[in-house]
Design a protein around this motif. Structure first.
Motif, PDB file in Angstrom:
ATOM      1  N   CYS A 191      -3.045   1.863  -5.274  1.00 51.78           N
ATOM      2  CA  CYS A 191      -2.785   2.405  -3.936  1.00 51.78           C
ATOM      3  C   CYS A 191      -1.455   3.168  -4.008  1.00 51.78           C
ATOM      4  O   CYS A 191      -0.724   3.060  -5.002  1.00 51.78           O
ATOM      5  CB  CYS A 191      -2.695   1.285  -2.906  1.00 51.78           C
ATOM      6  SG  CYS A 191      -1.243   0.244  -3.136  1.00 51.78           S
ATOM      7  N   SER A 192      -1.127   3.915  -2.943  1.00 49.11           N
ATOM      8  CA  SER A 192       0.078   4.759  -2.996  1.00 49.11           C
ATOM      9  C   SER A 192       1.356   3.919  -3.137  1.00 49.11           C
ATOM     10  O   SER A 192       2.302   4.333  -3.807  1.00 49.11           O
ATOM     11  CB  SER A 192       0.154   5.644  -1.751  1.00 49.11           C
ATOM     12  OG  SER A 192       0.267   4.837  -0.604  1.00 49.11           O
ATOM     13  N   GLY A 193       1.369   2.715  -2.536  1.00 51.30           N
ATOM     14  CA  GLY A 193       2.573   1.870  -2.595  1.00 51.30           C
ATOM     15  C   GLY A 193       2.853   1.388  -4.008  1.00 51.30           C
ATOM     16  O   GLY A 193       4.000   1.382  -4.470  1.00 51.30           O
ATOM     17  N   SER A 211       6.700  -3.440  -4.221  1.00 56.78           N
ATOM     18  CA  SER A 211       6.061  -2.862  -3.030  1.00 56.78           C
ATOM     19  C   SER A 211       5.844  -3.902  -1.922  1.00 56.78           C
ATOM     20  O   SER A 211       5.818  -3.565  -0.744  1.00 56.78           O
ATOM     21  CB  SER A 211       4.731  -2.199  -3.397  1.00 56.78           C
ATOM     22  OG  SER A 211       3.912  -3.090  -4.101  1.00 56.78           O
ATOM     23  N   CYS A 242       6.906  -0.834  -0.152  1.00 57.83           N
ATOM     24  CA  CYS A 242       5.985   0.187   0.364  1.00 57.83           C
ATOM     25  C   CYS A 242       6.396   0.548   1.801  1.00 57.83           C
ATOM     26  O   CYS A 242       6.687  -0.350   2.603  1.00 57.83           O
ATOM     27  CB  CYS A 242       4.562  -0.356   0.345  1.00 57.83           C
ATOM     28  SG  CYS A 242       3.391   0.769   1.110  1.00 57.83           S
ATOM     29  N   LYS A 254       4.711   1.190   4.245  1.00 54.53           N
ATOM     30  CA  LYS A 254       3.852   0.515   5.241  1.00 54.53           C
ATOM     31  C   LYS A 254       4.269  -0.942   5.420  1.00 54.53           C
ATOM     32  O   LYS A 254       4.139  -1.508   6.499  1.00 54.53           O
ATOM     33  CB  LYS A 254       2.388   0.609   4.811  1.00 54.53           C
ATOM     34  CG  LYS A 254       1.879   2.036   4.926  1.00 54.53           C
ATOM     35  CD  LYS A 254       0.701   2.298   4.061  1.00 54.53           C
ATOM     36  CE  LYS A 254       0.438   3.795   4.011  1.00 54.53           C
ATOM     37  NZ  LYS A 254      -0.465   4.158   2.931  1.00 54.53           N
ATOM     38  N   VAL A 255       4.781  -1.541   4.353  1.00 55.11           N
ATOM     39  CA  VAL A 255       5.286  -2.919   4.459  1.00 55.11           C
ATOM     40  C   VAL A 255       6.603  -2.903   5.243  1.00 55.11           C
ATOM     41  O   VAL A 255       6.844  -3.751   6.107  1.00 55.11           O
ATOM     42  CB  VAL A 255       5.475  -3.551   3.054  1.00 55.11           C
ATOM     43  CG1 VAL A 255       6.135  -4.916   3.147  1.00 55.11           C
ATOM     44  CG2 VAL A 255       4.140  -3.650   2.322  1.00 55.11           C
ATOM     45  N   THR A 268      -0.466  -6.534   5.402  1.00 52.67           N
ATOM     46  CA  THR A 268      -1.051  -5.189   5.233  1.00 52.67           C
ATOM     47  C   THR A 268      -2.385  -5.183   4.484  1.00 52.67           C
ATOM     48  O   THR A 268      -3.166  -4.251   4.624  1.00 52.67           O
ATOM     49  CB  THR A 268      -0.088  -4.245   4.476  1.00 52.67           C
ATOM     50  OG1 THR A 268       0.196  -4.827   3.200  1.00 52.67           O
ATOM     51  CG2 THR A 268       1.185  -3.996   5.234  1.00 52.67           C
ATOM     52  N   THR A 269      -2.631  -6.224   3.666  1.00 49.32           N
ATOM     53  CA  THR A 269      -3.868  -6.224   2.877  1.00 49.32           C
ATOM     54  C   THR A 269      -4.880  -7.250   3.395  1.00 49.32           C
ATOM     55  O   THR A 269      -5.779  -7.665   2.672  1.00 49.32           O
ATOM     56  CB  THR A 269      -3.562  -6.524   1.393  1.00 49.32           C
ATOM     57  OG1 THR A 269      -2.758  -7.697   1.332  1.00 49.32           O
ATOM     58  CG2 THR A 269      -2.856  -5.380   0.712  1.00 49.32           C
ATOM     59  N   CYS A 321      -2.969  -1.823   6.328  1.00 51.72           N
ATOM     60  CA  CYS A 321      -2.763  -0.425   5.929  1.00 51.72           C
ATOM     61  C   CYS A 321      -4.104   0.300   5.785  1.00 51.72           C
ATOM     62  O   CYS A 321      -5.116  -0.315   5.455  1.00 51.72           O
ATOM     63  CB  CYS A 321      -1.891  -0.338   4.685  1.00 51.72           C
ATOM     64  SG  CYS A 321      -2.743  -0.048   3.159  1.00 51.72           S
ATOM     65  N   GLU A 333      -5.195   2.303   3.614  1.00 49.11           N
ATOM     66  CA  GLU A 333      -5.801   2.290   2.277  1.00 49.11           C
ATOM     67  C   GLU A 333      -6.582   0.988   2.057  1.00 49.11           C
ATOM     68  O   GLU A 333      -7.612   0.971   1.396  1.00 49.11           O
ATOM     69  CB  GLU A 333      -4.729   2.472   1.205  1.00 49.11           C
ATOM     70  CG  GLU A 333      -4.130   3.862   1.267  1.00 49.11           C
ATOM     71  CD  GLU A 333      -3.065   4.112   0.222  1.00 49.11           C
ATOM     72  OE1 GLU A 333      -3.297   3.838  -0.958  1.00 49.11           O
ATOM     73  OE2 GLU A 333      -1.982   4.586   0.606  1.00 49.11           O
ATOM     74  N   THR A 334      -6.082  -0.102   2.626  1.00 43.93           N
ATOM     75  CA  THR A 334      -6.790  -1.382   2.531  1.00 43.93           C
ATOM     76  C   THR A 334      -8.103  -1.287   3.310  1.00 43.93           C
ATOM     77  O   THR A 334      -9.156  -1.719   2.838  1.00 43.93           O
ATOM     78  CB  THR A 334      -5.918  -2.522   3.129  1.00 43.93           C
ATOM     79  OG1 THR A 334      -4.717  -2.596   2.389  1.00 43.93           O
ATOM     80  CG2 THR A 334      -6.619  -3.853   3.101  1.00 43.93           C
TER      81      THR A 334
END
Ligand code: SF4
Length: 290
Positions: A14-16, A74, A97, A99-100, A163-164, A191, A193-194
Motif C-alpha cells: 500500500c502507499s503507506g 507506517s 502513514c 492516514k494513520v 485503518t485496516t 483507509c 486502500e484497505t
C-alpha cells in the motif's frame, strides 16, 4: 483443462508501506544505520532484505544513543515513546502513514470534545496503541461485538477505527455502541486502500474455486482478507511460493491471488509463476499416465 489465474489489481504494497520503505532506504546511505522500532512491515522476507541494506529492526530504544537514526514505521508509535526518542536526542525519520496520522489527530480532537472515545480495533496492534495514547486518557479500545455489548450506557462519545479494520465488523460494533449513548460522533478512519482490497477479495472470492491470500502470518490486514475470503471459498494463507503444493491445485478451474498491504508485488508474481509451473507439471504427468 485450462485454468484461469486471477490476480487482484491491488496486490503489492500500500502507499503507506511503500513510503516507509522508501524513506528508510534513502536514509540508510553509506555507513548510516537506520533502526526501526519493530519490523518496518509484517513481512519476514522484506525485513531480511532490508537488514542487508543497514535497516535494522530493534524492539526498543534502550540500546540506542544520541545521533542514532530511528525510523517510525507506517503504523506510528505512542506519544510517550515519541517523547522518549526526542529526550534521547535520536534522529527521527517519521514514516507514520499520513492516514494513520489523521486517525491520531481525530482521536485527540474527539477526546477534547466528547467524554468518551471508542477506538474500534485490535488492542495490541501498534497502530491502535499509538492512536490510544493520543486520547488524553478518555479513549478505550473495543475489539469485539461482545466487548461493545458489555459497555455501560454513556452520555456522549466519539468513535473511530483502526485503518485496516474490516468494514462490516466496524459497522456491527458501531450499531451496538449506538444503543448505549445519545450523542455520538462517528469517524470512519478505515483507509480507502484497505476498503479497495476488502471489496476486491469479497468479489474475487465469489468467482474462483481456490484463493491464495498472500502476506506475513503476523500481518493483521492480511488476516482480515483471509477471513473475508474464507467465507466464500477455500482459501489458503501463504507467505512464500514454496508453500504451494500440487495437491492444493487438483481439480481447480479458477484460482485467485490477493495480498496484504505489506506484501511485495515480487512475492505475488513469484507465487503466480509457481502456480503456473505446478499446473504445467501436473498436465504433463496426466498425459503420461493416459
Ligand atoms: S493500509 Fe492504509 S493506512 Fe495503513 S499504512 Fe497502508 S495506506 Fe496507510
Amino acid at each position: 483443462m485450462n485454468v484461469d489465474i486471477i490476480k487482484g489489481a491491488s496486490c503489492g504494497f500500500c502507499s503507506g508501506v511503500m513510503r516507509a520503505i522508501k524513506l528508510a532506504r534513502e536514509a540508510a546511505q553509506g555507513d548510516v544505520r537506520v533502526y526501526t522500532l519493530g519490523p518496518v512491515i509484517h513481512n519476514p522476507q522484506v525485513v531480511e532484505s532490508l537488514e542487508k541494506s543497514n535497516i535494522i529492526s530493534v524492539d526498543d530504544i534502550k540500546g540506542l544513543s544520541g545521533g542514532d537514526t530511528v525510523l517510525i514505521r507506517s503504523h506510528g508509535i505512542t506519544e510517550e515513546l515519541e517523547e522518549e526518542i526526542r529526550r534521547k536526542k535520536l534522529n527521527i525519520i517519521d514514516a507514520t502513514c499520513p492516514k494513520v496520522k489523521r486517525a491520531q489527530r481525530i482521536c485527540t480532537n474527539l477526546a477534547e470534545n466528547y467524554s468518551k472515545v471508542f477506538i474500534i480495533g485490535i488492542s495490541e496492534h501498534p497502530e491502535v496503541q499509538g492512536i490510544l495514547s493520543r486520547g488524553s486518557g478518555r479513549a478505550k479500545v473495543i475489539s469485539s461485538l461482545e466487548e461493545a455489548a458489555k459497555e455501560e450506557k454513556f452520555r456522549d462519545a466519539g468513535i473511530l477505527v483502526q485503518t485496516t479494520y474490516r468494514t462490516e465488523k466496524f459497522y456491527e460494533i458501531v450499531s451496538e455502541l449506538l444503543k448505549k449513548g445519545r450523542v455520538i460522533k462517528i469517524e470512519n478512519t478505515i483507509c480507502e486502500e484497505t476498503i479497495t482490497r476488502q471489496e476486491e477479495v469479497s468479489e474475487l472470492s465469489l468467482k474462483v474455486d481456490l484463493m491464495y491470500v498472500v502476506g506475513g502470518k503476523n500481518s493483521s490486514n492480511t488476516k482480515r482478507l483471509f477471513e473475508s475470503s474464507s467465507k466464500n471459498v477455500t482459501s489458503l494463507y501463504i507467505e512464500t511460493p514454496e508453500e504451494i503444493s500440487p495437491r492444493q491445485l487438483t481439480g481447480k478451474k479458477r484460482i485467485g491471488i490477493v495480498s496484504g498491504a505489506s506484501t511485495p508485488i515480487d512475492t505475488v508474481n513469484r507465487i503466480e509463476e509457481r502456480i503456473k509451473k505446478e499446473l504445467k507439471k501436473s498436465k504433463k504427468e496426466g498425459k503420461k499416465t493416459k
